[in-house]
Design a protein around this motif. Structure first.
Motif, short mmCIF file in Angstrom:
data_model
loop_
_atom_site.label_atom_id
_atom_site.label_comp_id
_atom_site.label_asym_id
_atom_site.label_seq_id
_atom_site.Cartn_x
_atom_site.Cartn_y
_atom_site.Cartn_z
N UNK A 83 0.80 -1.22 0.00
CA UNK A 83 0.00 0.00 0.00
C UNK A 83 0.83 1.27 0.00
N UNK A 84 2.08 1.15 -0.43
CA UNK A 84 2.95 2.34 -0.46
C UNK A 84 2.71 3.14 -1.73
N UNK A 85 3.18 4.37 -1.71
CA UNK A 85 3.02 5.26 -2.85
C UNK A 85 4.10 6.33 -2.82
N UNK A 86 4.22 7.05 -3.92
CA UNK A 86 5.11 8.20 -3.98
C UNK A 86 6.45 7.90 -4.63
N UNK A 87 7.17 8.96 -4.89
CA UNK A 87 8.49 8.87 -5.53
C UNK A 87 9.50 8.16 -4.64
#
Length: 193
Positions: A83-87
Protein backbone atom coordinates in the motif's frame (compact mmCIF):
# COMPACT_ATOMS: atom_id res chain seq x y z
CA UNK A 1 -6.24 7.23 -45.18
CA UNK A 2 -9.68 6.09 -46.22
CA UNK A 3 -12.81 6.85 -44.23
CA UNK A 4 -13.13 3.16 -43.45
CA UNK A 5 -9.62 2.87 -41.97
CA UNK A 6 -10.09 6.10 -39.98
CA UNK A 7 -13.29 4.67 -38.52
CA UNK A 8 -11.51 1.40 -37.73
CA UNK A 9 -8.71 3.27 -35.95
CA UNK A 10 -11.22 5.20 -33.84
CA UNK A 11 -12.97 1.94 -32.96
CA UNK A 12 -9.72 0.32 -31.83
CA UNK A 13 -8.43 3.15 -29.64
CA UNK A 14 -11.04 2.78 -26.86
CA UNK A 15 -10.35 -0.96 -26.73
CA UNK A 16 -6.63 -0.29 -26.40
CA UNK A 17 -7.28 2.16 -23.57
CA UNK A 18 -9.51 -0.38 -21.87
CA UNK A 19 -6.84 -3.10 -22.13
CA UNK A 20 -4.21 -0.76 -20.70
CA UNK A 21 -6.46 0.33 -17.82
CA UNK A 22 -7.56 -3.21 -16.97
CA UNK A 23 -4.02 -4.57 -16.89
CA UNK A 24 -2.76 -1.58 -14.87
CA UNK A 25 -5.53 -2.27 -12.35
CA UNK A 26 -4.64 -5.96 -12.34
CA UNK A 27 -0.98 -5.17 -11.58
CA UNK A 28 -2.08 -2.87 -8.75
CA UNK A 29 -4.39 -5.53 -7.30
CA UNK A 30 -1.65 -8.16 -7.49
CA UNK A 31 0.76 -5.73 -5.79
CA UNK A 32 -1.60 -5.29 -2.87
CA UNK A 33 -2.18 -9.00 -2.33
CA UNK A 34 -0.70 -10.14 0.98
CA UNK A 35 3.06 -10.27 0.74
CA UNK A 36 6.02 -11.25 2.83
CA UNK A 37 9.40 -9.59 2.72
CA UNK A 38 12.86 -10.94 2.09
CA UNK A 39 15.08 -8.19 3.39
CA UNK A 40 13.70 -4.87 2.16
CA UNK A 41 11.92 -6.43 -0.84
CA UNK A 42 8.30 -7.62 -0.54
CA UNK A 43 7.37 -10.70 -2.52
CA UNK A 44 4.04 -10.19 -4.28
CA UNK A 45 2.32 -11.29 -7.48
CA UNK A 46 3.20 -7.92 -9.02
CA UNK A 47 5.82 -9.42 -11.36
CA UNK A 48 3.23 -11.93 -12.57
CA UNK A 49 0.95 -9.02 -13.51
CA UNK A 50 3.73 -7.21 -15.36
CA UNK A 51 4.65 -10.33 -17.35
CA UNK A 52 1.00 -11.08 -18.10
CA UNK A 53 0.34 -7.54 -19.34
CA UNK A 54 3.37 -7.65 -21.61
CA UNK A 55 2.74 -11.13 -22.96
CA UNK A 56 -0.95 -10.47 -23.64
CA UNK A 57 -0.84 -6.89 -24.89
CA UNK A 58 2.48 -6.69 -26.71
CA UNK A 59 5.24 -4.10 -26.34
CA UNK A 60 3.44 -0.76 -26.49
CA UNK A 61 0.18 -1.52 -24.73
CA UNK A 62 2.02 -3.68 -22.18
CA UNK A 63 4.44 -0.83 -21.53
CA UNK A 64 1.52 1.62 -21.31
CA UNK A 65 -0.24 -0.57 -18.71
CA UNK A 66 2.91 -0.78 -16.58
CA UNK A 67 3.63 2.93 -17.03
CA UNK A 68 0.09 3.76 -15.93
CA UNK A 69 0.51 1.57 -12.85
CA UNK A 70 3.87 3.15 -11.97
CA UNK A 71 2.59 6.64 -12.76
CA UNK A 72 -0.41 6.46 -10.46
CA UNK A 73 1.80 5.00 -7.73
CA UNK A 74 4.33 7.79 -8.04
CA UNK A 75 1.47 10.32 -8.11
CA UNK A 76 0.39 9.14 -4.67
CA UNK A 77 -2.16 6.37 -5.07
CA UNK A 78 -1.22 3.49 -2.74
CA UNK A 79 -0.78 0.82 -5.42
CA UNK A 80 2.76 -0.34 -4.70
CA UNK A 81 3.46 -3.37 -2.52
CA UNK A 82 2.26 -2.90 1.02
CA UNK A 83 0.00 0.00 0.00
CA UNK A 84 2.95 2.34 -0.46
CA UNK A 85 3.02 5.26 -2.85
CA UNK A 86 5.11 8.20 -3.98
CA UNK A 87 8.49 8.87 -5.53
CA UNK A 88 10.19 7.51 -2.41
CA UNK A 89 9.40 3.99 -3.63
CA UNK A 90 11.45 4.61 -6.77
CA UNK A 91 14.31 6.06 -4.74
CA UNK A 92 14.27 3.27 -2.14
CA UNK A 93 15.65 -0.27 -2.21
CA UNK A 94 12.85 -1.60 -4.44
CA UNK A 95 13.06 1.25 -6.96
CA UNK A 96 15.27 -0.73 -9.31
CA UNK A 97 12.68 -3.47 -9.53
CA UNK A 98 9.87 -0.99 -10.23
CA UNK A 99 11.98 0.69 -12.92
CA UNK A 100 12.77 -2.70 -14.45
CA UNK A 101 9.04 -3.34 -14.89
CA UNK A 102 8.92 -0.70 -17.63
CA UNK A 103 11.84 -2.09 -19.64
CA UNK A 104 10.88 -5.72 -19.11
CA UNK A 105 7.26 -5.11 -20.13
CA UNK A 106 8.39 -3.67 -23.45
CA UNK A 107 10.91 -6.45 -24.13
CA UNK A 108 8.58 -9.30 -23.10
CA UNK A 109 5.80 -7.74 -25.17
CA UNK A 110 8.08 -7.48 -28.18
CA UNK A 111 9.02 -11.14 -27.82
CA UNK A 112 5.35 -12.07 -27.52
CA UNK A 113 4.46 -10.15 -30.67
CA UNK A 114 7.20 -11.86 -32.67
CA UNK A 115 6.58 -15.36 -31.33
CA UNK A 116 2.77 -15.30 -31.39
CA UNK A 117 2.59 -13.76 -34.87
CA UNK A 118 4.89 -16.46 -36.25
CA UNK A 119 2.55 -19.07 -34.79
CA UNK A 120 5.46 -21.02 -33.38
CA UNK A 121 4.62 -24.59 -32.39
CA UNK A 122 6.63 -24.20 -29.22
CA UNK A 123 5.33 -20.72 -28.45
CA UNK A 124 5.07 -21.37 -24.71
CA UNK A 125 8.67 -22.55 -24.53
CA UNK A 126 9.98 -19.58 -26.54
CA UNK A 127 7.93 -17.12 -24.49
CA UNK A 128 9.19 -18.64 -21.26
CA UNK A 129 12.80 -18.44 -22.46
CA UNK A 130 12.22 -14.80 -23.42
CA UNK A 131 10.97 -14.01 -19.91
CA UNK A 132 14.03 -15.72 -18.41
CA UNK A 133 16.39 -13.70 -20.62
CA UNK A 134 14.61 -10.46 -19.69
CA UNK A 135 14.85 -11.44 -16.02
CA UNK A 136 18.57 -12.05 -16.42
CA UNK A 137 19.52 -8.93 -18.41
CA UNK A 138 17.01 -6.35 -17.11
CA UNK A 139 15.35 -7.22 -13.81
CA UNK A 140 18.38 -8.72 -12.05
CA UNK A 141 20.80 -5.83 -12.73
CA UNK A 142 18.27 -3.02 -12.19
CA UNK A 143 16.86 -4.66 -9.07
CA UNK A 144 20.35 -5.09 -7.65
CA UNK A 145 21.20 -1.49 -8.52
CA UNK A 146 18.16 -0.33 -6.55
CA UNK A 147 19.26 -2.40 -3.57
CA UNK A 148 22.76 -0.90 -3.78
CA UNK A 149 21.86 2.75 -4.35
CA UNK A 150 18.54 2.90 -2.53
CA UNK A 151 19.15 0.30 0.15
CA UNK A 152 22.81 0.76 0.98
CA UNK A 153 23.81 -2.84 0.19
CA UNK A 154 26.98 -3.96 -1.49
CA UNK A 155 26.77 -5.42 -4.99
CA UNK A 156 27.54 -8.95 -3.86
CA UNK A 157 24.88 -8.80 -1.14
CA UNK A 158 22.35 -7.32 -3.58
CA UNK A 159 22.89 -10.02 -6.21
CA UNK A 160 22.75 -12.73 -3.53
CA UNK A 161 19.46 -11.36 -2.21
CA UNK A 162 18.06 -11.19 -5.73
CA UNK A 163 18.86 -14.87 -6.28
CA UNK A 164 16.34 -15.76 -3.57
CA UNK A 165 13.57 -14.37 -5.82
CA UNK A 166 14.46 -16.45 -8.87
CA UNK A 167 12.47 -19.64 -8.13
CA UNK A 168 9.28 -17.69 -7.46
CA UNK A 169 9.81 -15.37 -10.42
CA UNK A 170 10.40 -18.30 -12.76
CA UNK A 171 7.19 -19.93 -11.55
CA UNK A 172 5.23 -16.68 -11.95
CA UNK A 173 6.64 -16.22 -15.46
CA UNK A 174 5.73 -19.80 -16.40
CA UNK A 175 2.13 -19.28 -15.26
CA UNK A 176 1.98 -15.92 -17.08
CA UNK A 177 3.21 -17.61 -20.28
CA UNK A 178 0.62 -20.38 -20.02
CA UNK A 179 -2.17 -17.88 -19.42
CA UNK A 180 -0.96 -15.66 -22.29
CA UNK A 181 -0.81 -18.59 -24.72
CA UNK A 182 -4.40 -19.48 -23.79
CA UNK A 183 -5.47 -15.84 -24.19
CA UNK A 184 -3.90 -15.65 -27.66
CA UNK A 185 -5.62 -18.88 -28.70
CA UNK A 186 -8.96 -17.45 -27.58
CA UNK A 187 -8.29 -13.94 -28.99
CA UNK A 188 -5.93 -14.41 -31.95
CA UNK A 189 -6.16 -10.76 -33.00
CA UNK A 190 -5.21 -9.31 -29.61
CA UNK A 191 -1.71 -8.43 -30.79
CA UNK A 192 -3.10 -6.73 -33.89
CA UNK A 193 -2.48 -9.26 -36.64
Amino acid sequence: MTAQSATAQRAVAPADLAYVAVFAALIAALSLAPAFAVGPVPITLQTFGVALAALCLGPWRGLAAVALYVGVGVAGLPVFAGGRAGISVLLGPTGGYVASFLVSAFLMGLAARIIVRRRERLAALWLFLATVVVRLVVVWPLGAAGLVFGGGMGWREAFALDLTFWPGDLLKNLVAVLVAVAVHKAFPRLLGR
